[in-house]
Design an enzyme around this catalytic site. Sequence first.
Site, short mmCIF file in Angstrom:
data_model
loop_
_atom_site.label_atom_id
_atom_site.label_comp_id
_atom_site.label_asym_id
_atom_site.label_seq_id
_atom_site.Cartn_x
_atom_site.Cartn_y
_atom_site.Cartn_z
N CYS A 91 0.83 -1.22 0.00
CA CYS A 91 0.00 0.00 0.00
C CYS A 91 0.85 1.26 0.00
O CYS A 91 0.33 2.35 -0.26
CB CYS A 91 -0.89 0.04 1.24
SG CYS A 91 -2.03 -1.32 1.44
N HIS A 109 -6.47 2.09 4.60
CA HIS A 109 -6.91 1.16 3.55
C HIS A 109 -7.61 -0.01 4.21
O HIS A 109 -7.04 -0.68 5.07
CB HIS A 109 -5.72 0.67 2.74
CG HIS A 109 -6.06 -0.41 1.76
ND1 HIS A 109 -7.14 -0.32 0.90
CD2 HIS A 109 -5.48 -1.61 1.51
CE1 HIS A 109 -7.19 -1.41 0.16
NE2 HIS A 109 -6.21 -2.21 0.52
N HIS A 111 -10.45 -3.52 3.65
CA HIS A 111 -11.09 -4.47 2.75
C HIS A 111 -12.55 -4.66 3.17
O HIS A 111 -13.09 -5.77 3.09
CB HIS A 111 -10.36 -5.81 2.78
CG HIS A 111 -9.00 -5.77 2.14
ND1 HIS A 111 -8.20 -6.87 2.05
CD2 HIS A 111 -8.32 -4.76 1.56
CE1 HIS A 111 -7.07 -6.55 1.43
NE2 HIS A 111 -7.12 -5.27 1.14
N GLU A 132 -28.19 11.51 6.46
CA GLU A 132 -27.60 12.41 7.47
C GLU A 132 -26.09 12.24 7.62
O GLU A 132 -25.36 13.22 7.81
CB GLU A 132 -28.29 12.18 8.82
CG GLU A 132 -27.81 13.07 9.95
CD GLU A 132 -28.25 14.52 9.80
OE1 GLU A 132 -27.76 15.36 10.58
OE2 GLU A 132 -29.09 14.83 8.90
N HIS A 188 -11.96 -5.11 -4.20
CA HIS A 188 -10.78 -5.04 -3.35
C HIS A 188 -11.06 -4.31 -2.04
O HIS A 188 -10.95 -4.90 -0.96
CB HIS A 188 -9.66 -4.35 -4.14
CG HIS A 188 -8.36 -4.24 -3.41
ND1 HIS A 188 -7.14 -4.19 -4.06
CD2 HIS A 188 -8.06 -4.15 -2.08
CE1 HIS A 188 -6.17 -4.10 -3.17
NE2 HIS A 188 -6.71 -4.06 -1.96
#
Length: 238
Positions: A91, A109, A111, A132, A188
């Site tokens: 990443c 990040h 999943h 909202e 992903h």
Amino acid sequence: MCNHTSETDALIHSTDPNHPANLICELCKLFYNNGWVTGTGGGISIREGDKIYLAPSGVQKERMKPENMFVMDNETQEYLRTPEVFKPSACTPLFLSAYKLRDAGACIHTHSQAAVMCTLLFDKVFRIANIEQIKAIPKVTEPGYLGFFDTLEIPIIENTAREEDLTDSLQEAIRQYPGTTAVLVRRHGIYVWGESVWKAKIYNEAIDYLLDIAVKMKQFGLDPAGEIGSEKKIQQLN
């Protein structure tokens, strides 16, 4: 790739619970408990001053420790500290993209299943309006936050075999959608960033709520970006 000495260890050891190395461990455990980073997938990075702290690859998120952290110089992008065993997260170049193009203070990040499902239910862009929770998301291109009647848009990019190969398409999505604070990756997960780690956490939580409710709306034939009152057709059927 070892840069593991008492001097570099000082970069990641602190009694301050808000130190980035401690926060990454705390938040990774939280995200694991939320079901967002099962296995060793997902991650988080925090930028503080001239340093970037990065969770490693291949570590179960609920068991992460400060000594597992990588530390990078923000300007040179050279590692100031590398753990003895672990590899940098795939990443990393995507986190660096958020820092470079958005001046972010942290990038998350996950999943998340809701994120993955929305990439299957929407084409190029996820859209939701008149909920909202949208009010927790910043406008980015101007001061303030989205309003109840605004439409949140998050671009969706195609997945690749190797995560680092997503970098170009993620950067292009950031440029094409200057108001976004997240990018979805089909089949992903999602990348979310913010001005600070706490802002990134808030945005990630709010967006995941919106992704989850969008999936449920789709199940009932409701358009997540539809007009207020469109739900009455469903109500009449029941």
